[in-house]
Design an enzyme around this catalytic site. Structure first.
Site, PDB file in Angstrom:
ATOM      1  N   SER A 106      76.369  40.539  28.866  1.00 17.39           N
ATOM      2  CA  SER A 106      75.161  39.980  28.284  1.00 17.39           C
ATOM      3  C   SER A 106      74.060  39.523  29.112  1.00 17.39           C
ATOM      4  O   SER A 106      73.566  40.293  30.170  1.00 17.39           O
ATOM      5  CB  SER A 106      75.569  39.107  27.065  1.00 17.39           C
ATOM      6  N   ASP A 156      77.849  47.918  19.912  1.00 17.31           N
ATOM      7  CA  ASP A 156      77.040  46.773  20.167  1.00 17.31           C
ATOM      8  C   ASP A 156      75.820  46.691  19.460  1.00 17.31           C
ATOM      9  O   ASP A 156      74.974  47.423  20.198  1.00 17.31           O
ATOM     10  CB  ASP A 156      77.052  46.570  21.685  1.00 17.31           C
ATOM     11  N   HIS A 190      79.991  43.421  21.167  1.00 14.74           N
ATOM     12  CA  HIS A 190      79.496  42.642  22.374  1.00 14.74           C
ATOM     13  C   HIS A 190      80.567  41.944  22.878  1.00 14.74           C
ATOM     14  O   HIS A 190      80.557  40.723  22.683  1.00 14.74           O
ATOM     15  CB  HIS A 190      78.392  41.678  21.813  1.00 14.74           C
TER      16      HIS A 190
END
Length: 799
Positions: A370, A490, A521
Site C-alpha cells: 500500500s 483490490d 488489499h
C-alpha cells in the site's frame, strides 16, 4: 492441499553432493555410494534435531509408515529395498500431508504429485537417486508454508553448525543468523529538505533491527518506508472526511495541453548542513517494539537487516506530511542514501554526533504494501544509487487514479470521502507529541488548506498537483530490478495502478516480475499453497547478496492465482497480450457478432428511501445492482451473453466503446463486467489456518498461516469495473463540452484483470451512473441513453 513452487532450483548431482555435505547429511562416515535404503535411513536419522539420542529417533520410526501395511521401523528391519513408493510415503509424512487420513491413501506417488510435490523418477536402490530426491525434498514446501529445510532449521537443525553467514542452499539464504541477540537502534538521517520551513534541515528518525553478526560482516538492508509507523490519527482523519452525497457539477469546457499542467520542481535554497561535532560507532538510542512486516522478520533470520522509517511529518522526525509529493519521495530517498553510505545521520536529534551505517553492505531493497509499496515505487523512479530492487505490493503508481478517475472524484474502495488532505492528516503523527505540535499546528493547517484547494474535489480534473504525484512519467529513470505484487480484487489500490507500472517498465530496461493474486488489499506471505517466501528469498539473494542463483531466469514474468481452482498458481509470459476479441451489445444480448442497432435508457435518480439505504449500505447496492430483479432495474442497463461453451480467459484491460447521451449537460458513466453463474468462488480475504503456524526462524518469531478458500455459492461475481466523467472523454485534464441529449462517443478502459469465466456461465455487462462505493452520489434527475449501434466490448484474451 496443493503446493505451488516457482523458486525451487534443479541442481546438478555435484552441487547436490556439495550442499548436502555442507549441511552434514553427507560426511566422511557416509559414503554417497552405499545402498539407497541405508543412505535414506542415515538422512532421516539426522532430520530430528529435537531428539538428543538415537533411541528417540528409532522410537519415532515406529510411529511412521513405510506403506499402509508396514511401519518405517519394520521396513528398515526387513530385507525389502527402498522404492519410490516408500520414499514418498515417508516424504509426505515429513511434509505433514494427509495427517488426518493417511491410512486412506492408496497411491503415495499419485498423492505426492497431486499435492505438488516434486517427484524424482529413478532407481531408489541407488544412492544417486536418493541424493537427488532428498535434496529435492529439503527444498519442498510442507503444509505449514516452509520448505522442509526451513522446518528443520526452525527446530534447531542449523544451530551450532559451522556454516558461513550468509549460507545459501538451493540458491536461497538460510536461517543461520542468531536471533537471540538482534540489535535494535535508532539514528536520525539529515535530509535534503526543510519541509516545515523552520530554517533547519529536516531530521528523519530511522529504526534499525539487524543480526548481531552484522557488526562483524556487513549485511544487505530491507527498508520499509511507512508513514504509519509512528502512529495514525484515526479520529482526526475521520473528522476530516469529505462529504460524498453531493451532486455532480458541470465544468467549464477548456482545451488544456499536458504541458500547461505538467509539474516542474522549483529549486529551493536549502539551509546549511549541520555542523558535525563528533563521530560514533554505536548508536545511543534504541527501541523496543517495531511495527513489523513479517516478511522482513523471515529474512532477518537469513541475514537481511530490517529498517523502518515514517519520513517527514511523523513523530520524532521533522517536516510535515505532504501525501505523495516530491518532498516525501526525497525524504525516503535520503534514507536509502545513508544506508548506501552516501549521506550522513546522527545518533540523536541534538548532539550532532555523526554515525555511519557500517553494518550495511550498501545494497538496499525496499519492501511493503500500500503506502509502503507506493513509496518504494516513488524512490525507485529517482534512480538512487544503492537501491538494487523493490518488492512493491498493492502500491500506487499514480495518486490521481487512487483518488480520481477520468475526471471524477472516485474513492478508494472502502473509504468514501478520503482524499490526500485526509491521509496527510491521519499520518501527521508529529501531532501526537503536544509540545512539538504546538510549534507546528498553524503552519501545518495552512499547508492543509492549500492542499485541499490544489487537490480540487470540485472538478476532479488532472492538474499540476496530481502530476507531481504521478510516478509513471519517471519510470524510465528506474535502475533497480522490480518485483510487483497486487490483488486482482483490490478495489482500494485498484489493479490499474500496477498494470500501468508493469507496462511502463518496458522503457526502464530492468528485470521485472509480477505476482497477481485473487485477493483484495492484503499481504500474501504466509500462504502454504504458494512459495512466496522462497520467491522473495531467491530474488533478494541474487539482487542483494550477488548469489548466482539465476533468479531472474527461473521465475516466470507473471505468476497468477487461478480464480477457478483452489490453491492453483500459474506462470505467464506477460499480462497484456495482443489477442483481443470484440463482443457486441444489443438491447438484450451480448455476443461475438454484430447485432441490430438499438437504443436503451436508464435513469440515475432513486427514491429517497432507497437512496438512503444504499448510501448506508454500499454492499447491498453492489449486490442489487447485479441482480435480475431489484430496485436498480431502471437505473442500469444489463446485458448477458449466451451460456459459454468454453472457458473465457481474460488477461488485460477490457475496453467499452459506445455512444451515450445525458438528459442534462453533465453526466458520468460506470461500467461493470460480470461473471453470471451459480458457483462457489474464492473468497477475497484468506481464511486463518493458524495464528502462529509459520515459524520464521530458530528461537524467533512466528506468523499466521492463511489460505484463500471457497466461499458460499453466489449467482454472480463482478470481474472488473470502470468510471468516466462524460466531460472528460479525451483525457482527465481537458474538459469537453456536453449538451443535454446530445450523443457523444466514449471509449472506456476498465480496470485490468486476469480472470477465467468458466463454461456454463454467462458474461454480463452492466452500465449505470452513480457508483455508491466510489463516485459522488448526487441522486440527480438524469436519464441516460445508450446508442448500441456498433457498440463494442473489446476483451483481451489468453489463447
Amino acid at each position: 492441499m496443493r503446493i505451488n513452487q516457482f523458486a525451487q532450483k534443479n541442481e546438478t548431482l555435484d552441487t547436490v553432493k556439495k550442499e548436502l555435505s555442507e549441511l552434514g547429511f553427507l560426511t566422511n562416515e557416509t559414503s554417497d555410494t552405499i545402498d539407497g535404503k541405508k543412505l535414506f535411513r542415515e538422512f532421516l536419522e539426522k532430520s530430528f534435531p529435537q531428539f538428543q539420542n538415537k533411541s528417540s529417533i528409532e522410537d519415532y520410526f515406529t510411529r511412521m509408515l513405510a506403506s499402509t501395511e508396514e511401519t518405517l521401523a519394520d521396513f528398515f528391519a526387513g530385507d525389502a529395498n527402498l522404492s519410490e513408493e516408500v520414499f514418498y510415503c515417508v516424504a509426505l509424512q515429513l511434509l505433514e500431508f494427509y495427517e488426518d487420513n493417511f491410512l486412506t491413501v492408496k497411491d503415495f506417488l499419485k498423492a505426492a504429485k497431486d499435492s505438488g510435490v516434486s517427484v524424482i523418477d529413478g532407481d531408489f536402490t541407488k544412492s544417486e537417486t536418493v541424493l537427488t530426491a532428498w535434496y529435492q525434498l529439503l527444498t519442498t514446501h510442507n503444509t505449514k508454508g516452509l520448505t522442509f529445510l526451513d522446518e528443520l532449521a526452525s527446530r534447531g537443525f542449523l544451530a551450532g553448525k559451522n556454516l558461513p553467514q550468509p549460507y545459501f542452499f538451493n540458491g536461497k539464504s538460510q536461517a543461520v543468523f542468531d536471533m537471540t541477540g538482534v540489535i535494535r537502534e535508532v539514528v536520525y538521517v539529515e535530509s535534503s529538505l526543510d519541509s516545515d520551513e523552520d530554517g533547519v534541515r529536516d531530521l528523519l528518525k530511522v529504526e534499525i533491527i539487524r543480526p548481531k553478526e552484522s557488526d562483524i560482516s556487513p549485511v544487505p538492508v530491507l527498508f520499509t518506508a511507512s508513514p504509519y509507523d509512528q502512529g495514525i490519527n484515526h479520529l482526526t482523519g475521520d473528522t476530516k472526511m469529505h462529504e460524498v452525497n453531493v451532486p455532480l457539477t458541470r465544468k467549464t469546457p477548456q482545451k488544456v495541453s499536458y504541458e500547461e499542467i505538467a509539474f516542474g520542481k522549483v529549486p529551493v535554497e536549502l539551509p546549511a548542513e549541520r555542523e558535525v561535532l563528533g563521530t560514533a560507532e554505536k548508536a545511543t538510542e534504541t527501541f523496543f517494539e517495531e511495527k513489523v512486516y513479517s516478511l522482513n522478520d523471515y529474512l532477518l533470520a537469513r541475514g537481511f537487516a530490517s529498517v523502518y522509517a515514517a519520513g517527514i511529518g511523523t513523530k520524532d522526525s521533522d517536516g510535515i506530511q505532504t501525501c505523495g509529493s516530491v518532498e516525501q519521495t526525497e525524504s525516503m530517498k535520503n534514507i536509502v542514501e545513508w544506508l548506501a553510505g552516501n549521506r550522513r545521520a546522527f545518533t540523536n536529534r541534538v548532539d550532532q554526533i555523526e554515525i555511519a551505517a557500517t553494518w550495511s553492505n550498501g545494497k538496499v531493497a525496499m519492501t511493503g504494501r500500500s503506502y509502503l509499496g507506493t513509496l518504494a515505487t516513488a524512490v525507485a523512479t529517482t534512480g538512487v544509487q544503492g537501491l538494487e530492487t523493490i518488492i512493491s505490493e498493492a502500491a500506487i503508481s499514480n495518486w490521481y487514479q487512487y483518488y480520481r478517475d477520468n475526471g471524477l472524484v472516485v474513492a478508494p474502495g472502502g473509504f468514501p470521502g478520503e482524499d490526500c488532505d485526509v491521509l496527510a492528516e491521519e499520518t501527521f503523527s508529529r501531532s501526537m507529541q503536544a509540545g512539538d505540535y504546538l510549534k507546528m499546528k498553524n503552519f501545518f493547517d495552512e499547508k492543509q488548506l492549500a492542499m485541499a484547494r490544489a487537490q480540487d474535489r470540485i472538478t476532479g480534473n488532472y492538474n499540476t498537483f496530481w502530476d507531481e504525484r504521478n510516478y509513471l512519467p519517471h519510470v524510465k529513470n528506474i535502475k533497480c530490478d522490480v518485483l510487483l505484487v497486487h490483488g486482482l480484487n483490490d478495489w482500494n489500490v485498484k489493479p490499474r495502478q500496477v498494470y500501468q507500472l508493469w507496462n511502463a517498465l518496458e522503457k526502464a530496461h530492468v528485470a521485472k516480475k509480477i505476482i497477481l493474486h485473487q485477493g483484495q488489499h492484503i499481504y500474501i506471505n504466509g500462504m502454504p499453497s504458494f512459495d512466496f517466501h522462497d520467491v522473495v528469498n531467491l530474488w533478494l539473494s541474487e539482487k542483494l547478496y550477488d548469489c548466482q542463483n539465476q533468479a531472474t531466469e527461473i521465475l516466470p514474468p507473471v505468476i497468477f492465482e487461478d480464480n477457478l481452482e483452489v490453491e492453483k498458481w500459474q506462470g505467464l509470459d506477460n499480462w497484456e497480450n495482443e489477442h483481443k476479441k470484440n463482443w457486441y451489445l444489443g438491447a438484450d444480448q451480448l455476443q461475438t457478432a454484430p447485432l441490430a442497432p438499438a437504443k436503451v435508457t436508464f435513469k440515475d435518480h432513486l427514491p429517497a428511501k432507497v437512496f438512503e439505504k444504499y448510501a448506508k449500505n454500499n454492499q447491498l447496492w453492489a449486490t442489487e445492482l447485479l441482480e435480475a430483479a431489484s430496485p436498480m432495474t431502471e437505473n442500469r442497463f444489463l446485458v448477458q451473453s449466451a451460456t459459454l461453451t468454453e472457458d473465457l480467459f481474460l488477461s488485460g484491460a477490457p475496453e467499452l466503446s459506445l455512444k451515450v447521451s445525458s438528459s442534462e449537460n453533465i453526466g458520468l458513466l460506470s461500467v461493470q463486467l460480470v461473471d453470471y453463474g451459480e458457483k462457489k468462488r474464492l473468497g477475497v480475504t484468506p481464511a486463518m489456518l493458524s495464528s502462529k503456524g509459520l515459524h520464521l526462524g530458530y528461537q524467533w518469531r512466528s506468523d499466521a498461516l492463511r489460505e484463500f478458500q471457497l466461499a458460499e455459492k453466489t449467482p454472480f461475481k463482478m470481474i472488473t469495473k470502470g468510471h468516466l466523467n462524460l466531460q472528460n472523454r479525451h483525457n482527465a485534464y481537458q474538459v469537453d463540452d456536453l449538451k443535454a441529449n446530445e450523443m457523444v462517443e466514449i471509449s472506456l478502459q476498465l480496470q485490468p484483470t486476469i480472470y477465467k469465466v468458466p463454461k456454463g456461465h454467462k458474461l454480463g455487462l452492466v452500465v449505470y451512473a452513480t457508483d455508491f462505493g466510489m463516485t459522488v452520489r448526487g441522486n440527480q434527475e438524469i436519464v441516460y441513453t445508450l446508442d448500441l449501434d456498433q457498440a463494442q466490448l473489446k476483451l483481451p484474451l489468453q489463447k
